[in-house]
Design a protein around this motif. Structure first.
Motif, PDB file in Angstrom:
ATOM      1  N   ARG A   1      -2.668  40.605 -27.093  1.00  6.56           N
ATOM      2  CA  ARG A   1      -4.042  40.762 -27.560  1.00  6.56           C
ATOM      3  C   ARG A   1      -4.836  39.475 -27.328  1.00  6.56           C
ATOM      4  NH1 ARG A   1      -4.205  40.208 -34.164  1.00  6.56           N
ATOM      5  NH2 ARG A   1      -3.251  38.145 -34.279  1.00  6.56           N
ATOM      6  N   GLY A   2      -4.374  38.674 -26.356  1.00  7.11           N
ATOM      7  CA  GLY A   2      -4.942  37.346 -26.163  1.00  7.11           C
ATOM      8  C   GLY A   2      -6.417  37.337 -25.866  1.00  7.11           C
ATOM      9  N   VAL A   3      -6.919  38.332 -25.107  1.00  9.69           N
ATOM     10  CA  VAL A   3      -8.339  38.347 -24.765  1.00  9.69           C
ATOM     11  C   VAL A   3      -9.184  38.526 -26.014  1.00  9.69           C
ATOM     12  CG1 VAL A   3     -10.147  39.614 -23.539  1.00  9.69           C
ATOM     13  CG2 VAL A   3      -7.969  39.138 -22.392  1.00  9.69           C
ATOM     14  N   LEU A   4      -8.772  39.422 -26.910  1.00  7.47           N
ATOM     15  CA  LEU A   4      -9.528  39.638 -28.145  1.00  7.47           C
ATOM     16  C   LEU A   4      -9.456  38.413 -29.058  1.00  7.47           C
ATOM     17  CD1 LEU A   4      -8.604  43.338 -29.006  1.00  7.47           C
ATOM     18  CD2 LEU A   4     -10.766  42.469 -28.091  1.00  7.47           C
ATOM     19  N   THR A   5      -8.280  37.803 -29.147  1.00  8.12           N
ATOM     20  CA  THR A   5      -8.145  36.587 -29.959  1.00  8.12           C
ATOM     21  C   THR A   5      -9.016  35.472 -29.404  1.00  8.12           C
ATOM     22  OG1 THR A   5      -5.876  37.171 -30.549  1.00  8.12           O
ATOM     23  CG2 THR A   5      -6.525  34.873 -30.856  1.00  8.12           C
ATOM     24  N   ALA A   6      -8.963  35.285 -28.088  1.00  6.49           N
ATOM     25  CA  ALA A   6      -9.777  34.242 -27.460  1.00  6.49           C
ATOM     26  C   ALA A   6     -11.266  34.524 -27.627  1.00  6.49           C
ATOM     27  CB  ALA A   6      -9.431  34.133 -25.980  1.00  6.49           C
ATOM     28  N   ALA A   7     -11.652  35.796 -27.507  1.00  5.73           N
ATOM     29  CA  ALA A   7     -13.068  36.147 -27.683  1.00  5.73           C
ATOM     30  C   ALA A   7     -13.531  35.847 -29.100  1.00  5.73           C
ATOM     31  CB  ALA A   7     -13.285  37.628 -27.352  1.00  5.73           C
ATOM     32  N   GLY A   8     -12.669  36.113 -30.083  1.00  8.69           N
ATOM     33  CA  GLY A   8     -13.021  35.798 -31.462  1.00  8.69           C
ATOM     34  C   GLY A   8     -13.209  34.305 -31.675  1.00  8.69           C
ATOM     35  N   LEU A   9     -12.340  33.495 -31.051  1.00  3.37           N
ATOM     36  CA  LEU A   9     -12.481  32.047 -31.158  1.00  3.37           C
ATOM     37  C   LEU A   9     -13.715  31.551 -30.405  1.00  3.37           C
ATOM     38  CD1 LEU A   9      -8.736  31.080 -30.626  1.00  3.37           C
ATOM     39  CD2 LEU A   9     -10.019  30.900 -32.763  1.00  3.37           C
TER      40      LEU A   9
ATOM     41  N   CYS B   1     -14.012  34.002 -38.567  1.00  5.83           N
ATOM     42  CA  CYS B   1     -13.750  35.209 -39.351  1.00  5.83           C
ATOM     43  C   CYS B   1     -14.916  35.536 -40.282  1.00  5.83           C
ATOM     44  CB  CYS B   1     -12.457  35.041 -40.147  1.00  5.83           C
ATOM     45  SG  CYS B   1     -12.021  36.504 -41.125  1.00  5.83           S
ATOM     46  N   THR B   2     -15.341  34.565 -41.075  1.00  3.28           N
ATOM     47  CA  THR B   2     -16.410  34.832 -42.044  1.00  3.28           C
ATOM     48  C   THR B   2     -17.749  35.064 -41.354  1.00  3.28           C
ATOM     49  OG1 THR B   2     -16.734  32.444 -42.304  1.00  3.28           O
ATOM     50  CG2 THR B   2     -15.297  33.528 -43.881  1.00  3.28           C
TER      51      THR B   2
ATOM     52  N   LEU C   1      -8.274  37.751 -34.819  1.00  3.02           N
ATOM     53  CA  LEU C   1      -8.130  36.309 -34.921  1.00  3.02           C
ATOM     54  C   LEU C   1      -6.717  35.969 -35.422  1.00  3.02           C
ATOM     55  CD1 LEU C   1     -11.595  35.425 -36.482  1.00  3.02           C
ATOM     56  CD2 LEU C   1     -10.728  34.594 -34.280  1.00  3.02           C
ATOM     57  N   PRO C   2      -6.298  34.713 -35.313  1.00  4.58           N
ATOM     58  CA  PRO C   2      -4.985  34.332 -35.867  1.00  4.58           C
ATOM     59  C   PRO C   2      -4.849  34.766 -37.325  1.00  4.58           C
ATOM     60  CG  PRO C   2      -5.862  32.547 -34.554  1.00  4.58           C
ATOM     61  CD  PRO C   2      -6.948  33.582 -34.617  1.00  4.58           C
ATOM     62  N   LEU C   3      -3.657  35.206 -37.699  1.00  7.79           N
ATOM     63  CA  LEU C   3      -3.438  35.808 -39.011  1.00  7.79           C
ATOM     64  C   LEU C   3      -3.869  34.895 -40.151  1.00  7.79           C
ATOM     65  CD1 LEU C   3      -2.344  38.172 -40.667  1.00  7.79           C
ATOM     66  CD2 LEU C   3      -0.069  37.118 -40.521  1.00  7.79           C
ATOM     67  N   THR C   4      -3.571  33.611 -40.049  1.00  2.86           N
ATOM     68  CA  THR C   4      -3.950  32.691 -41.133  1.00  2.86           C
ATOM     69  C   THR C   4      -5.464  32.646 -41.316  1.00  2.86           C
ATOM     70  OG1 THR C   4      -3.887  30.865 -39.542  1.00  2.86           O
ATOM     71  CG2 THR C   4      -1.905  31.240 -40.881  1.00  2.86           C
ATOM     72  N   SER C   5      -6.216  32.726 -40.208  1.00  5.11           N
ATOM     73  CA  SER C   5      -7.669  32.715 -40.297  1.00  5.11           C
ATOM     74  C   SER C   5      -8.188  33.984 -40.955  1.00  5.11           C
ATOM     75  CB  SER C   5      -8.278  32.576 -38.890  1.00  5.11           C
ATOM     76  OG  SER C   5      -7.880  31.378 -38.273  1.00  5.11           O
TER      77      SER C   5
ATOM     78  N   ALA D   1      -7.279  33.860 -44.788  1.00  7.32           N
ATOM     79  CA  ALA D   1      -8.120  32.899 -45.506  1.00  7.32           C
ATOM     80  C   ALA D   1      -9.559  33.365 -45.575  1.00  7.32           C
ATOM     81  CB  ALA D   1      -8.034  31.538 -44.814  1.00  7.32           C
ATOM     82  N   GLY D   2     -10.071  33.887 -44.467  1.00  6.78           N
ATOM     83  CA  GLY D   2     -11.467  34.333 -44.441  1.00  6.78           C
ATOM     84  C   GLY D   2     -11.734  35.463 -45.414  1.00  6.78           C
ATOM     85  N   PHE D   3     -10.896  36.498 -45.374  1.00  8.86           N
ATOM     86  CA  PHE D   3     -11.133  37.635 -46.262  1.00  8.86           C
ATOM     87  C   PHE D   3     -10.818  37.293 -47.712  1.00  8.86           C
ATOM     88  CE2 PHE D   3     -11.228  39.929 -42.263  1.00  8.86           C
ATOM     89  CZ  PHE D   3     -12.227  40.863 -42.494  1.00  8.86           C
ATOM     90  N   ALA D   4      -9.905  36.353 -47.935  1.00  7.12           N
ATOM     91  CA  ALA D   4      -9.636  35.929 -49.309  1.00  7.12           C
ATOM     92  C   ALA D   4     -10.859  35.246 -49.919  1.00  7.12           C
ATOM     93  CB  ALA D   4      -8.436  34.982 -49.334  1.00  7.12           C
ATOM     94  N   VAL D   5     -11.509  34.375 -49.160  1.00  7.39           N
ATOM     95  CA  VAL D   5     -12.698  33.697 -49.669  1.00  7.39           C
ATOM     96  C   VAL D   5     -13.842  34.691 -49.879  1.00  7.39           C
ATOM     97  CG1 VAL D   5     -14.476  32.005 -49.091  1.00  7.39           C
ATOM     98  CG2 VAL D   5     -12.073  31.469 -48.708  1.00  7.39           C
ATOM     99  N   LEU D   6     -13.986  35.656 -48.957  1.00  4.44           N
ATOM    100  CA  LEU D   6     -15.006  36.690 -49.148  1.00  4.44           C
ATOM    101  C   LEU D   6     -14.727  37.504 -50.409  1.00  4.44           C
ATOM    102  CD1 LEU D   6     -15.402  37.956 -45.465  1.00  4.44           C
ATOM    103  CD2 LEU D   6     -17.061  36.633 -46.783  1.00  4.44           C
TER     104      LEU D   6
END
Length: 412
Positions: A180-188, A342-343, A386-390, A393-398
């Motif tokens: 899924r590298g293209v989608l991950t890279a696009a998100g970054l 993410c946010t 996006l990377p799982l940690t991101s 963390a993003g949805f936790a803060v939201l």
């Protein structure tokens, strides 16, 4: 008196958009994006990120013309989808862009003085805040200088890489990355385009916003996409995917590979200038979103003050600077980029959802409703990949923000 003054025309708005975007993609996210997608996937990821950004830009421009005041999607969400949607957008923007500010400040430190990166980052935040507190006119003037310097440095890199470097176009097809590298890279890489929203968040300080914003946003975005594509091709052709992915300063490495190592310091200086421009406009945009939220009591009302002479939200900007400095102390650049992406993607998903409620506009050539729907789906898809940690963390803060909002509403 809490109204801001309309001083910015189309050229000023475009330059603020360029200053917000140029630097982040070229100097920060190309390396992790190449690691995720490989040489064969980096350019498609960049185009995909640009397409989603264009959809978001179309929705942002329509909404900003309808609601020409500071706050961006925080205002649009409240007006079109309800108070909670507006709050979630504003909360996501503030926390995400605060992380972006910290990432930019740390990048300045890493380029200028790696051994004291955090100290330099704090000093950069203080200096940029001092410029913003002098008024939006000073911000626009400073941004013009920064953009001119950055464009000159990027042109140097492109020419050096093509003329003197060992450029091989077959390196653009190097495999690599995950499934899924293209989608991950696009998100970054989306992190690099998000600066165009600074034009919308400054909507209360733009002259003729119904005309200026729809022109400035796509123009700034188109210029930046063209620059990114050229530099991505040059970087891949000279360095290859593996070397690009592992590089801490890819454009400096391009110049070195071109046989001009003495000019690497010019590129590093240009990177510092570019990222300073991003930080300058980021802090201005977050401060104005805090102003809009404070006006509606979604944040403490004390932040709604506007300086009587400078006509800037001085308390909000000082508060943002203080939080950014606190984040800088334990911060990490790459984690901050993923969290911010993410946010901010959630923020733009709400933008597109709000734009869908505007209905069709027959006078426009492009199917604006289709663009809004594509932007909504694209934002959610990129955020989820996006990377799982991101993502966590993003949805936790939201979620924390959402719970806080619900508690406050219940007590109210």
């Amino acid at each position: 008196m809490t109204d801001l003054e309309r001083r910015l025309g189309v050229p000023d708005a475009v330059l603020i958009g360029l200053g917000s975007m140029l630097g982040a993609g070229v100097f920060v996210v190309f390396a992790p994006a190449a690691a995720a997608a490989g040489g064969a996937g980096l350019l498609p990821a960049l185009v995909l990120a640009g397409l989603i950004a264009y959809c978001n830009a179309s929705s942002s421009a329509r909404l900003a013309a309808r609601y020409p005041e500071s706050g961006g999607t925080y205002v649009y969400g409240r007006e079109r989808l309800g108070p909670f949607a507006g709050f979630l957008a504003g909360w996501g923007f503030v926390v995400g862009k605060t992380a972006s500010c910290a990432a930019m400040a740390l990048t300045i430190g890493a380029y200028l003085w790696p051994g004291q990166a955090r100290l330099v980052a704090v000093l950069a935040v203080l200096a940029v805040t001092a410029v913003n507190l002098r008024g939006i006119g000073k911000t626009a003037t400073a941004t013009k200088v920064l953009v001119a310097v950055v464009l000159a440095v990027l042109a140097l890199v492109a020419v050096a890489g093509l003329v003197g470097g060992d450029a091989q176009l077959d390196r653009l097809s190097d495999p690599g990355g995950s499934g899924r590298g293209v989608l991950t890279a696009a998100g970054l890489l989306f992190f690099a385009f998000a600066g165009y929203a600074r034009i919308a968040t400054l909507g209360e300080e733009v002259r003729e916003p119904e005309r200026t914003i729809p022109r400035a946003v796509p123009l700034a975005l188109g210029v930046v996409l063209a620059i990114y594509l050229v530099l991505a091709v040059v970087s891949l052709a000279v360095l290859g995917a593996d070397r690009l992915a592992g590089s801490a300063a890819p454009l400096a490495d391009v110049v070195t590979a071109a046989g001009l190592p003495g000019l690497a310091w010019v590129v590093r200086a240009g990177a510092t200038v570019a990222v300073t421009g991003v930080l300058l406009s980021l802090l201005a945009g977050v401060g104005r979103t805090l102003l809009a939220m404070a006006r509606r009591r979604d944040l403490p009302g004390v932040l709604a003050a506007v300086h009587p002479r400078r006509r800037v939200p001085h308390r909000a900007e000082l508060a943002v600077a203080a939080v950014v400095i606190l984040v800088v102390l334990p911060g990490d650049v790459r984690h901050a980029i993923g969290f911010s992406s993410c946010t901010v993607l959630v923020y733009y998903a709400i933008t597109n959802a709000a734009a869908l409620t505007l209905g069709r506009e027959p006078a426009r050539r492009l199917p604006v409703q289709a663009l809004a729907l594509l932007g909504l789906v694209g934002c959610l898809l990129l955020a989820a990949n996006l990377p799982l940690t991101s993502v966590v963390a993003g949805f936790a803060v939201l979620a924390v923000g959402a719970v806080g909002y619900a508690v406050r509403q219940r007590h109210a």
